[in-house]
Write an enzyme that holds these catalytic residues in place. Structure first.
Site, mmCIF file in Angstrom:
data_model
loop_
_atom_site.group_PDB
_atom_site.id
_atom_site.type_symbol
_atom_site.label_atom_id
_atom_site.label_comp_id
_atom_site.label_asym_id
_atom_site.label_seq_id
_atom_site.Cartn_x
_atom_site.Cartn_y
_atom_site.Cartn_z
ATOM 1 N N CYS A 97 43.476 60.604 35.021
ATOM 2 C CA CYS A 97 43.680 60.201 35.911
ATOM 3 C C CYS A 97 42.064 59.878 36.602
ATOM 4 O O CYS A 97 41.014 60.667 36.160
ATOM 5 C CB CYS A 97 43.098 61.107 37.378
ATOM 6 S SG CYS A 97 43.159 60.614 39.919
ATOM 7 N N CYS A 122 44.488 52.203 37.502
ATOM 8 C CA CYS A 122 44.977 53.899 37.934
ATOM 9 C C CYS A 122 45.943 54.434 37.160
ATOM 10 O O CYS A 122 46.949 53.489 37.277
ATOM 11 C CB CYS A 122 46.010 53.306 39.127
ATOM 12 S SG CYS A 122 47.052 55.030 40.374
ATOM 13 N N TYR A 137 47.655 57.848 46.393
ATOM 14 C CA TYR A 137 49.588 57.297 45.040
ATOM 15 C C TYR A 137 50.317 58.626 44.562
ATOM 16 O O TYR A 137 51.347 57.915 44.571
ATOM 17 C CB TYR A 137 49.387 56.553 44.134
ATOM 18 C CG TYR A 137 47.796 55.137 44.652
ATOM 19 C CD1 TYR A 137 48.216 54.685 46.100
ATOM 20 C CD2 TYR A 137 48.543 53.690 43.681
ATOM 21 C CE1 TYR A 137 47.503 53.416 46.613
ATOM 22 C CE2 TYR A 137 48.171 52.759 44.153
ATOM 23 C CZ TYR A 137 47.941 52.594 45.628
ATOM 24 O OH TYR A 137 47.824 51.507 46.212
HETATM 25 N N1 DGL Z 1 43.479 57.228 40.098
HETATM 26 C C1 DGL Z 1 44.699 57.096 40.598
HETATM 27 C C2 DGL Z 1 44.679 57.623 38.580
HETATM 28 O O1 DGL Z 1 44.691 57.349 38.050
HETATM 29 C C3 DGL Z 1 44.473 58.031 41.165
HETATM 30 C C4 DGL Z 1 45.739 57.970 41.946
HETATM 31 C C5 DGL Z 1 46.091 59.048 43.135
HETATM 32 O O2 DGL Z 1 45.884 57.958 43.960
HETATM 33 O O3 DGL Z 1 46.573 59.953 43.649
HETATM 34 O O4 DGL Z 1 46.047 57.794 38.273
#
Ligand code: DGL
Length: 264
Positions: A184, A74, A43
């Site tokens: 993240c 997330c 994302y």
């Molecule tokens: N686990 C997501 C987060 O905490 C990952 C983000 C991504 O998909 O780029 O930001």
């Protein structure tokens, strides 16, 4: 809404299982449903509008599955979409944000590193939080380009991951950070490799435990905490791609957990 309904948890992929683990440990009598939107990962590089749309899609699926509350596991979705989610739906939302505060308060070198996605680091919510501490502390922000993809493809312990981390962390190490904040939910899975490459005095922190504690607070406040008696419910996991990596991260076989493919 009944306290025996499940807690819904979603992430852009497998990373939010690091948060799920903390919730499951603290609240073993809660039924949990986890959605991994791996088809749309990462994302982090998507425009805000798209992150909001994906977060709405995941939320609606979890509500359809009977969720009494939703944990946005997330950082990218929390920092970009949780406001809209809270304004749109009638269930409590719990989000995750980089743990800048404890790192800033405890840093002796007055330099801390934040490793997060582009989407998190460029969000308004993150700016507000980092501004609070940046007067007294040097905050070195680094975008973890490529890390989510490596974890999603089951390469978290590879040399490729180690080399990428060595390169990404260089600016932080040159500034003598003593705290590395993992911003993240995928990154806690990098801790074994991080331990190999970081000097011993650098502490690595993430927000998993804090999110679990906050989930308990929110459920209690809303009279939604599951009764602590009878059997412990078996958690359910769904992925919209091949569920193998997710299954290995949660030791599904040994734990007898069900990981299924689901289109959403
Ligand atoms: N686990 C997501 C987060 O905490 C990952 C983000 C991504 O998909 O780029 O930001």
């Amino acid at each position: 809404m009944s306290s025996t309904q499940p807690i819904g948890i979603f992430d852009s992929g497998v990373g939010g299982t690091s948060i799920w683990k903390e919730i499951h440990e603290l609240l073993p009598f809660e039924k949990t449903i986890y959605l991994a939107d791996s088809k749309n990962a990462p994302y982090g590089k998507k425009p805000v509008r798209e992150i909001i749309e994906l977060s709405i899609k995941n939320t609606e699926k979890l509500l359809e599955m009977g969720a009494k509350t939703i944990v946005v596991a997330c950082n990218t979705a929390t920092t970009n979409a949780i406001k809209v989610l809270r304004n749109t739906y009638n269930v409590p939302f719990i989000g995750i944000e980089p743990a800048i505060k404890p790192a800033a308060l405890h840093s002796k070198t007055k330099a801390i590193g934040i490793l997060a996605t582009q989407g998190t680091l460029s969000s308004e919510l993150f700016h507000q939080a980092s501004e609070l501490y940046s007067k007294d502390i040097h905050i070195i922000e680094v975008e973890g380009h490529g890390l989510v993809e490596l974890i999603e493809s089951g390469k978290k312990d590879s040399n490729q991951t180690k080399n990428l981390l060595l390169k990404l962390l260089q600016p932080m190490l040159l500034q003598s950070i003593d705290y590395l904040v993992l911003g993240c939910s995928h990154y806690p899975y990098l801790v074994p490799v991080l331990k190999q490459i970081l000097p011993e005095e650098v502490q690595v922190i993430d927000s998993g435990e804090a999110v679990a504690r906050q989930t308990k607070v929110v459920l209690t406040r809303n009279n939604l905490l599951a009764p602590e008696k009878g059997f412990k419910p078996i958690p359910e996991f769904f992925s919209n791609t091949n569920p193998e990596v997710l299954a290995s991260l949660i030791n599904a076989k040994e734990n007898n957990f069900q990981v299924s493919h689901l289109d959403f």
